[in-house]
Design a protein around this motif. Structure first.
Motif, PDB file in Angstrom:
ATOM      1  N   SER A  25      11.253   2.626   7.718  1.00 34.27           N
ATOM      2  CA  SER A  25      10.370   1.329   7.492  1.00 34.27           C
ATOM      3  C   SER A  25      11.058   0.635   6.153  1.00 34.27           C
ATOM      4  CB  SER A  25       9.090   1.794   7.343  1.00 34.27           C
ATOM      5  OG  SER A  25       8.989   2.567   6.065  1.00 34.27           O
ATOM      6  N   ALA A 195       1.737   4.938   3.136  1.00 25.92           N
ATOM      7  CA  ALA A 195       1.827   5.207   4.406  1.00 25.92           C
ATOM      8  C   ALA A 195       2.153   4.002   5.504  1.00 25.92           C
ATOM      9  CB  ALA A 195       0.333   5.708   4.980  1.00 25.92           C
ATOM     10  N   LEU A 196       2.398   4.328   6.712  1.00 25.86           N
ATOM     11  CA  LEU A 196       2.894   3.397   7.701  1.00 25.86           C
ATOM     12  C   LEU A 196       1.601   2.512   7.895  1.00 25.86           C
ATOM     13  CD1 LEU A 196       5.134   5.721   9.860  1.00 25.86           C
ATOM     14  CD2 LEU A 196       5.945   4.260   8.157  1.00 25.86           C
ATOM     15  N   SER A 197       2.115   1.305   8.438  1.00 23.98           N
ATOM     16  CA  SER A 197       0.996   0.348   9.227  1.00 23.98           C
ATOM     17  C   SER A 197       0.800   0.516  10.481  1.00 23.98           C
ATOM     18  CB  SER A 197       1.528  -1.176   8.762  1.00 23.98           C
ATOM     19  OG  SER A 197       2.548  -1.214   9.654  1.00 23.98           O
ATOM     20  N   ALA A 198      -0.156  -0.035  11.184  1.00 27.50           N
ATOM     21  CA  ALA A 198      -0.399   0.284  12.569  1.00 27.50           C
ATOM     22  C   ALA A 198       0.870   0.025  13.504  1.00 27.50           C
ATOM     23  CB  ALA A 198      -1.383  -0.466  12.966  1.00 27.50           C
ATOM     24  N   GLU A 200       4.232  -0.260  12.203  1.00 32.61           N
ATOM     25  CA  GLU A 200       5.273   0.745  12.051  1.00 32.61           C
ATOM     26  C   GLU A 200       4.946   2.020  12.716  1.00 32.61           C
ATOM     27  OE1 GLU A 200       6.548  -0.911   7.301  1.00 32.61           O
ATOM     28  OE2 GLU A 200       4.807   0.527   7.622  1.00 32.61           O
ATOM     29  N   THR A 201       3.595   2.607  12.607  1.00 33.30           N
ATOM     30  CA  THR A 201       3.440   3.771  13.565  1.00 33.30           C
ATOM     31  C   THR A 201       3.923   3.736  14.972  1.00 33.30           C
ATOM     32  OG1 THR A 201       1.327   4.312  12.128  1.00 33.30           O
ATOM     33  CG2 THR A 201       1.384   5.287  14.130  1.00 33.30           C
ATOM     34  N   TYR A 204       7.329   3.822  14.706  1.00 36.48           N
ATOM     35  CA  TYR A 204       7.862   5.338  14.250  1.00 36.48           C
ATOM     36  C   TYR A 204       7.834   5.980  15.492  1.00 36.48           C
ATOM     37  CZ  TYR A 204       7.371   9.921  12.016  1.00 36.48           C
ATOM     38  OH  TYR A 204       7.688  11.052  11.693  1.00 36.48           O
ATOM     39  N   HIS A 229      -2.615   6.098  15.053  1.00 34.21           N
ATOM     40  CA  HIS A 229      -2.315   5.596  13.823  1.00 34.21           C
ATOM     41  C   HIS A 229      -3.858   5.730  13.156  1.00 34.21           C
ATOM     42  CE1 HIS A 229      -1.782   2.907  10.447  1.00 34.21           C
ATOM     43  NE2 HIS A 229      -2.819   2.476  10.703  1.00 34.21           N
ATOM     44  N   ARG A 233      -3.907   8.455   9.822  1.00 34.50           N
ATOM     45  CA  ARG A 233      -3.845   7.315   8.845  1.00 34.50           C
ATOM     46  C   ARG A 233      -2.467   7.069   8.350  1.00 34.50           C
ATOM     47  NH1 ARG A 233      -7.162  11.799   6.881  1.00 34.50           N
ATOM     48  NH2 ARG A 233      -5.562  12.131   5.376  1.00 34.50           N
ATOM     49  N   GLY A 234      -1.678   6.861   9.378  1.00 39.29           N
ATOM     50  CA  GLY A 234      -0.344   6.379   9.040  1.00 39.29           C
ATOM     51  C   GLY A 234       0.448   7.368   8.507  1.00 39.29           C
TER      52      GLY A 234
END
Length: 545
Positions: A25, A195-198, A200-201, A204, A229, A233-234
């Motif tokens: 990311s 943490a990853l955004s929605a 990015e989840t 991922y 997500h 919580r990412g």
């Protein structure tokens, strides 16, 4: 178990930090860039922090694959050690013999002397030495101080030991302690892995499945990935745990797709505090009924207060809220009437500004003059920014400020708040923690919660910063200020004399390491972070909990 069923070659959601599965990311790319910058940074400390399971160790493993060949690496993954145990571990990792001479048990000197000799010898043949400490939030203060002392060994060109500290968010809090100020000033690059955004989840999950060999349609749809997500919580490790259990659940039921029911059941198995769908529906019904009770209670208390000639409707919402919250809330409501402890952030609204702070600063100049006191200056009436320039200080203003930038700049400043009538009120931001912000107006000081600050603050932030010699109030590219800038960057990198790369590329590298836009143009933000990195004396925010 489920790999063949879903057409996979291997399990895609193992929690082992396999660099092949590293999802780069934007945050992970920046984290890796910081580590690579640090290994060429001429010594000192590099700090990588992040929440549990955010991917710090995986980024580190990827970084290790790109370490230059002539770099010796020592990796400490269990830092709950004494000073002597840590030095022994470092020597073991570098394969340094440490014969003990004389009676008694080995001492710190038995490890320091051969380690220093090793660092000097390897430097003489063109090798660098890198010490990586994982879970560094577990280091004690005396061990951190010993690590700082290890970086004292240097030549005229660079320090002989580069140290990378990887840890949870508490590590940043530790390094903000006054007793660790000397170590904090030696941090040449720092990055916090969020943490990853929605979106990015979703990327991922697709990435992990692709690396694992999936060639058919993925078993998660957009709705289930959104729920994953929310539940995770990412955090990558939580995503792995949840997706692995969800795939197992779908396989057990003979389903080629993972539906919402499977995701919810998987979450209840891997996460302790996730309510079932039926429990959430019951909770929503209870909240709705409580809302009806709140309205009735508010009306009743208001009527009684009016009849008895009491405080009236001002106390009704608090009393009704106590009734909804449960028996313990009544005691809390009574306790809330007492002045809160200075260390406990409180929630205040825009309407409460004039009661919390008397008198209010409506004139921005008053706030600037109060801020100048932190810089040990007394500014006369008139334009404070013009007066400060005679003391080599410039005013910095931003209308798009955020707490992340303010934490990074690490200096007190003026925040423009807005009262209930949307009128501006100027306050000094003197402290900032993970829980709250300390505001001061005149003699009154109050620590408020961050949600409370967000309701009153729209992003306007202003502060002083110390300018370099010859600074003319614009982006620096040439002239005396550019010469000073080049000298500071060389010193930060441990170089003596002019660097081979251009000044713009050096500035760009520094900006990248600090999480700024790497345009190579040195403006106020770049200079403020450089001042902090090289240890120029400027006031700091109070970051104590």
């Amino acid at each position: 178990m489920y790999t063949q069923f879903f057409g996979l070659k291997q399990e895609p959601f193992s929690i082992a930090p396999d660099p092949r599965y590293l999802f780069m990311s934007e945050r992970h790319r920046e984290a890796l860039a910081h580590l690579l910058y640090g290994v060429n940074g001429g010594g000192g400390f590099v700090l990588l922090s992040g929440e549990i399971g955010a991917g710090k160790t995986t980024v580190c493993r990827c970084f290790l694959e790109q370490v230059p060949r002539r770099c010796n690496v020592a990796y400490i993954f269990n830092p709950k050690l004494t000073v002597t145990e840590l030095l022994k571990s470092v020597c073991d990792e570098f394969r340094i013999p440490y014969p003990h001479e004389g009676p008694g048990v080995p001492t710190v000197k038995d490890y320091i002397d051969p380690l220093n000799e090793f660092l000097l010898r390897t430097h003489s043949v063109g090798q660098n030495n890198l010490l990586i400490i994982d879970e560094a939030q577990n280091l004690s203060a005396d061990v951190l101080e010993q690590l700082r002392l290890l970086t004292n060994l240097e030549t005229s060109e660079r320090k002989l030991l580069q140290i990378i500290l990887i840890g949870q968010p508490e590590l940043r809090t530790m390094l903000a302690r006054p007793e660790l100020e000397q170590l904090a000033q030696r941090v040449i690059a720092r990055f916090h892995l969020e943490a990853l955004s929605a979106n990015e989840t979703r990327q991922y999950i697709r990435h992990r499945l692709s690396v694992a060999g999936m060639s058919r349609a993925i078993p998660f749809d957009r709705q289930t990935m959104q729920r994953i997500h929310e539940l995770s919580r990412g955090v990558p490790r939580r995503i792995n745990l949840l997706c692995d259990r969800a795939l197992l659940g779908a396989y057990s039921g003979g389903q080629s797709k993972v539906d919402m029911e499977v995701v919810e059941k998987a979450a209840s198995e891997v996460f302790d505090n996730v309510p079932s769908p039926s429990a959430r529906r019951s909770q929503r019904r209870r909240v709705a009924l409580a809302g009806l009770g709140l309205t009735a209670a508010a009306s009743l208390v208001g009527a009684l207060a009016y009849t008895l000639g009491g405080p009236g409707p001002q106390t009704a919402p608090a009393a009704a809220a106590s009734a909804v919250a449960g028996p313990g809330a009544a005691a809390s409501a009574v306790a809330a009437k007492a002045p809160p402890a200075a260390s406990a952030p409180v929630f205040i609204t825009s309407a409460e500004l004039d009661t919390r702070f008397q008198p209010l600063w409506r004139n921005e100049g008053d706030a600037w003059r109060e801020l100048a006191a932190a810089w040990k200056l007394e500014l006369p009436e008139g334009d404070p920014c013009l007066a400060a320039q005679s003391h080599e200080l410039y005013c910095f203003r931003s209308s798009a400020g955020n707490l992340a930038l303010i934490r990074q700049l690490d200096r007190p400043g003026i925040v423009t708040l807005h009262d209930a009538q949307s009128r501006p009120v100027y306050a000094l931001l003197t402290g900032l923690t993970e829980r709250g912000a300390t505001l001061r107006i005149g003699e009154a000081s109050q620590t408020v919660t961050l949600p409370s600050l967000a309701q009153m603050w729209r992003g306007d932030f202003a502060t002083f910063w110390r300018v370099p010699p010859g600074y003319a109030g614009r982006v620096v590219e040439t002239g005396p200020a550019a010469d000073w800038l080049a000298a500071q960057l060389d010193a930060l990198q441990g170089r003596e004399g002019a660097a081979e790369s251009s000044l713009k590329s050096q500035v760009s590298a520094f900006q990248l390491a600090q999480g700024l836009k790497a345009d190579g143009l040195a403006g106020p933000t770049t200079f403020m972070l450089l001042n902090r990195a090289v240890g120029i004396a400027e006031p700091r925010l109070n970051a104590e909990k």
